[in-house]
Design a protein around this motif. Structure first.
Motif, PDB file in Angstrom:
ATOM      1  N   ASP A  34       0.826  -1.211   0.000  1.00 48.06           N
ATOM      2  CA  ASP A  34       0.000   0.000   0.000  1.00 48.06           C
ATOM      3  C   ASP A  34       0.858   1.257   0.000  1.00 48.06           C
ATOM      4  OD1 ASP A  34      -2.794  -0.338  -0.261  1.00 48.06           O
ATOM      5  OD2 ASP A  34      -2.867  -1.288   1.698  1.00 48.06           O
ATOM      6  N   TRP A  63      -5.609  10.549  -3.086  1.00 46.27           N
ATOM      7  CA  TRP A  63      -5.796   9.148  -2.742  1.00 46.27           C
ATOM      8  C   TRP A  63      -4.461   8.480  -2.473  1.00 46.27           C
ATOM      9  CZ3 TRP A  63      -9.553   6.841  -0.743  1.00 46.27           C
ATOM     10  CH2 TRP A  63      -9.637   5.455  -0.737  1.00 46.27           C
ATOM     11  N   ILE A  66      -3.403   9.173   1.036  1.00 50.68           N
ATOM     12  CA  ILE A  66      -4.158   8.345   1.989  1.00 50.68           C
ATOM     13  C   ILE A  66      -3.562   6.943   2.038  1.00 50.68           C
ATOM     14  CG2 ILE A  66      -6.394   7.227   2.403  1.00 50.68           C
ATOM     15  CD1 ILE A  66      -7.680   9.828   1.252  1.00 50.68           C
ATOM     16  N   GLN A  67      -3.307   6.352   0.865  1.00 51.23           N
ATOM     17  CA  GLN A  67      -2.716   5.016   0.809  1.00 51.23           C
ATOM     18  C   GLN A  67      -1.331   4.994   1.454  1.00 51.23           C
ATOM     19  OE1 GLN A  67      -5.743   3.025  -0.484  1.00 51.23           O
ATOM     20  NE2 GLN A  67      -3.891   1.895  -0.747  1.00 51.23           N
ATOM     21  N   ALA A 102     -10.423   1.205   2.197  1.00 53.31           N
ATOM     22  CA  ALA A 102      -9.660   1.997   1.223  1.00 53.31           C
ATOM     23  C   ALA A 102      -9.444   1.224  -0.071  1.00 53.31           C
ATOM     24  CB  ALA A 102      -8.319   2.410   1.826  1.00 53.31           C
ATOM     25  N   ASN A 103      -9.126  -0.050   0.050  1.00 55.81           N
ATOM     26  CA  ASN A 103      -8.911  -0.846  -1.155  1.00 55.81           C
ATOM     27  C   ASN A 103     -10.218  -1.129  -1.887  1.00 55.81           C
ATOM     28  OD1 ASN A 103      -5.999  -1.599  -1.577  1.00 55.81           O
ATOM     29  ND2 ASN A 103      -6.236  -1.952   0.610  1.00 55.81           N
ATOM     30  N   SER A 106     -10.918   1.765  -4.051  1.00 54.60           N
ATOM     31  CA  SER A 106     -10.014   1.927  -5.196  1.00 54.60           C
ATOM     32  C   SER A 106     -10.089   0.763  -6.184  1.00 54.60           C
ATOM     33  CB  SER A 106      -8.581   2.121  -4.696  1.00 54.60           C
ATOM     34  OG  SER A 106      -8.113   0.953  -4.071  1.00 54.60           O
TER      35      SER A 106
END
Length: 135
Positions: A34, A63, A66-67, A102-103, A106
């Motif tokens: 990540d 984004w 964030i990752q 989060a994943n 995305s």
């Protein structure tokens, strides 16, 4: 009878420590992935496929940050898991849950990668939740 109980508790402790190490290794690997994914999104927005009709649209640079932050936290928590810190088990479940979300968000940008990381984080949550508390 005392010998059987002692052997059982040693076996349980060994299994628990094995699952904690399993969770720590998976969290470390997935956190680094990540983190690298965040760096990719920050450095090169055009690496990712964009989906124009996706409900959850984000600026890929934002984004990426964030990752990156979540990946760094995951790596730090995995270090705590290697040290057998109780706080790391609690935070590990929380950060793995956030990273699953989060994943999920995305998936349109990088579907296979997102689904792979979701599976890794699900295993982390499982491994941290089935381990009994240390006395």
């Amino acid at each position: 009878m005392a010998t059987t109980t002692h052997q059982h508790s040693d076996t349980a402790r060994t299994a628990a420590s094995g699952l904690t190490v399993f969770a720590a290794v998976l969290l470390m690997i997935a956190g680094v992935l990540d983190l690298l994914r965040g760096i990719m999104a920050i450095a090169e927005d055009d690496v990712y496929v964009t989906t124009p009709n996706y409900i959850f649209q984000f600026d890929l640079t934002g984004w990426g940050w964030i990752q990156l932050v979540l990946g760094v936290i995951a790596v730090l928590v995995s270090l705590g898991l290697f040290a057998r810190a109780t706080w790391a088990r609690i935070v590990g479940v929380g950060i793995a849950g956030l990273l699953i979300i989060a994943n999920f968000l995305s998936i349109p940008y990088y579907p296979f990668w997102s689904l792979t990381l979701i599976a890794l984080y699900a295993f982390v949550i499982w491994a941290l939740c089935v381990v009994p508390r240390e006395p």
